[in-house]
Design an enzyme around this catalytic site. Structure first.
Site, PDB file in Angstrom:
ATOM      1  N   ARG A  59       0.860  -1.199   0.000  1.00 52.20           N
ATOM      2  CA  ARG A  59       0.000   0.000   0.000  1.00 52.20           C
ATOM      3  C   ARG A  59       0.889   1.239   0.000  1.00 52.20           C
ATOM      4  NH1 ARG A  59      -4.692   0.350  -1.646  1.00 52.20           N
ATOM      5  NH2 ARG A  59      -5.666  -1.128  -0.205  1.00 52.20           N
ATOM      6  N   GLN A  88      -8.553  -7.116  -8.669  1.00 56.28           N
ATOM      7  CA  GLN A  88      -8.605  -5.671  -8.945  1.00 56.28           C
ATOM      8  C   GLN A  88      -7.229  -5.207  -9.415  1.00 56.28           C
ATOM      9  OE1 GLN A  88     -10.769  -2.752  -8.091  1.00 56.28           O
ATOM     10  NE2 GLN A  88      -9.557  -1.469  -6.722  1.00 56.28           N
ATOM     11  N   ARG A  93       0.954  -6.560 -10.239  1.00 56.99           N
ATOM     12  CA  ARG A  93       1.436  -5.922  -9.009  1.00 56.99           C
ATOM     13  C   ARG A  93       1.735  -6.926  -7.891  1.00 56.99           C
ATOM     14  NH1 ARG A  93      -3.500  -2.605  -6.019  1.00 56.99           N
ATOM     15  NH2 ARG A  93      -5.125  -4.154  -6.251  1.00 56.99           N
ATOM     16  N   HIS A 163       0.260   3.502 -10.545  1.00 57.74           N
ATOM     17  CA  HIS A 163      -0.707   3.972  -9.530  1.00 57.74           C
ATOM     18  C   HIS A 163       0.042   4.723  -8.419  1.00 57.74           C
ATOM     19  CE1 HIS A 163      -3.737   3.670  -6.381  1.00 57.74           C
ATOM     20  NE2 HIS A 163      -4.521   2.861  -7.082  1.00 57.74           N
ATOM     21  N   ASP A 206     -12.542  10.026  -6.751  1.00 54.27           N
ATOM     22  CA  ASP A 206     -12.128   8.835  -7.492  1.00 54.27           C
ATOM     23  C   ASP A 206     -12.525   9.072  -8.961  1.00 54.27           C
ATOM     24  OD1 ASP A 206     -11.396   6.328  -8.303  1.00 54.27           O
ATOM     25  OD2 ASP A 206     -12.496   5.238  -6.753  1.00 54.27           O
ATOM     26  N   GLU A 263      -2.432   8.988 -10.974  1.00 53.84           N
ATOM     27  CA  GLU A 263      -1.987   7.773 -11.651  1.00 53.84           C
ATOM     28  C   GLU A 263      -1.861   8.001 -13.156  1.00 53.84           C
ATOM     29  OE1 GLU A 263      -4.713   4.650 -10.359  1.00 53.84           O
ATOM     30  OE2 GLU A 263      -5.124   5.834  -8.579  1.00 53.84           O
TER      31      GLU A 263
HETATM   32  C1  BG6 Z   1      -7.728   3.578  -7.463  1.00 52.13           C
HETATM   33  C2  BG6 Z   1      -9.188   3.380  -7.743  1.00 52.13           C
HETATM   34  O1  BG6 Z   1      -7.041   3.621  -8.671  1.00 52.13           O
HETATM   35  O2  BG6 Z   1      -7.228   2.498  -6.684  1.00 52.13           O
HETATM   36  C3  BG6 Z   1      -9.934   3.258  -6.412  1.00 52.13           C
HETATM   37  O3  BG6 Z   1      -9.662   4.436  -8.537  1.00 52.13           O
HETATM   38  C4  BG6 Z   1      -9.320   2.143  -5.558  1.00 52.13           C
HETATM   39  O4  BG6 Z   1     -11.311   3.022  -6.647  1.00 52.13           O
HETATM   40  C5  BG6 Z   1      -7.834   2.408  -5.408  1.00 52.13           C
HETATM   41  O5  BG6 Z   1      -9.963   2.094  -4.304  1.00 52.13           O
HETATM   42  C6  BG6 Z   1      -7.085   1.382  -4.556  1.00 52.13           C
HETATM   43  O6  BG6 Z   1      -7.256   0.100  -5.049  1.00 52.13           O
HETATM   44  P1  BG6 Z   1      -6.615  -1.158  -4.308  1.00 52.13           P
HETATM   45  O7  BG6 Z   1      -7.026  -2.355  -5.099  1.00 52.13           O
HETATM   46  O8  BG6 Z   1      -5.126  -0.952  -4.321  1.00 52.13           O
HETATM   47  O9  BG6 Z   1      -7.155  -1.148  -2.900  1.00 52.13           O
END
Ligand code: BG6
Length: 287
Positions: A59, A88, A93, A163, A206, A263
């Site tokens: 993170r 997601q 990653r 990101h 967002d 991003e």
């Molecule tokens: C962003 C998205 O790019 O990433 C958000 O627009 C999302 O909606 C965020 O919450 C974090 O995503 P993740 O999968 O790393 O928790």
């Protein structure tokens, strides 16, 4: 200097030091999780509660979202994979990359390249043969190039993002310049809108901006960070604010105050089709 290091749990990364800056890049995800120049605060934000675990995205820093940004549903209509259990932001990653090349260009600048290719597991998630390379130049500027090469015999479509989590003094002090009048998709209201002026943050944001070619400025109290992208015309701006931050993994309830994501992307209408034996490079220069 380039050193290979390991955390106690075996999590491997490389540490780069030169006269301009230091950086740390994990082999999992080719994830840049630290970039600091020898003056000022770190450029990249890293969550204090990020747990550096196998198969879990760090993170903070710069997660590489590939071969899709967001949920696969975000791919343009008609091309969306049906299975919503897919991870997601794709699988790159959390995949183990290889360190392909290193070069201490001069005292101020170090270059490293990581690579990732299809595996039997990746082909189950995404049925295409590819080579992905992340080329990073650590200097006064952080340059990140993500190159996708199609090794398949048919074209494929990708959406992707670098990101980047930026470290800021406080979310109420920053504004983002360079997106005025740009169309964006608001992921909260699910509506298309047009940006009016600079972005300031006083609630969850967002958004996926389109038609972005110029420099973006992240203006903080005591510094301005510049972001210039190439091979990209979409930019995601995200801050989870109070409620979403509480629900998120590896975030403390107050984490949203110290970070903002800008991003560098190929998302939504900026998805790219890559033909066999051709490549596309998404590049971000941050200083
Ligand atoms: C962003 C998205 O790019 O990433 C958000 O627009 C999302 O909606 C965020 O919450 C974090 O995503 P993740 O999968 O790393 O928790």
């Amino acid at each position: 200097m380039i050193e290979h290091k390991k955390l106690i749990n075996g999590f491997e990364y490389i540490e780069i030091k030169n006269t301009s800056a230091t950086a740390k890049i994990a082999l999992q995800g080719a994830h840049i999780f630290e970039y600091k120049r020898h003056y000022g605060n770190p450029v990249l934000w890293l969550s204090e509660s990020s747990d550096f675990e196998h198969m879990k995205s760090i993170r903070g820093g710069i997660p590489v979202c590939w071969p899709w940004f967001g949920t696969p549903r975000a791919l343009p209509s008609g091309r969306m994979p049906k299975d919503e259990s897919l991870p997601q932001h794709g699988f790159a990653r959390t995949a183990m990359w290889k360190l392909k090349n290193t070069n201490e260009t001069d005292a101020n600048s170090t270059e490293v390249t990581f690579s990732l290719s299809h595996t039997p597991e990746s082909l189950k998630l995404w049925p295409h043969r590819f080579e992905l390379e992340l080329h990073v130049i650590v200097s006064d500027t952080l340059t990140v190039e993500l190159k996708t090469t199609n090794l398949d015999d048919k074209a494929f479509l990708i959406t992707q993002a670098l990101h980047t989590y930026f470290d800021i003094s406080h979310i109420s002090h920053v504004r983002v310049k360079g997106l005025d009048k740009k169309p964006y998709f608001d992921a909260l209201s699910m509506k298309e809108k047009i940006q009016d002026g600079d972005i300031i943050f006083n609630r969850e944001i967002d958004r996926v901006y389109q038609d972005v070619y110029g420099k973006i400025l992240l203006i903080d109290k005591n510094r301005t960070i510049k972001i210039q992208n190439e091979g990209s015309s979409s930019v995601v701006v995200w801050n989870p604010w109070v409620d979403k931050c509480k629900r998120m993994s590896a975030m403390k309830p107050s984490s949203y105050e110290g970070m903002v994501c800008i991003e560098s992307a190929n998302a939504f209408d900026d998805a790219r089709i890559i033909k066999p034996n051709e490549s596309h490079t998404l590049k971000a220069m941050i200083n």
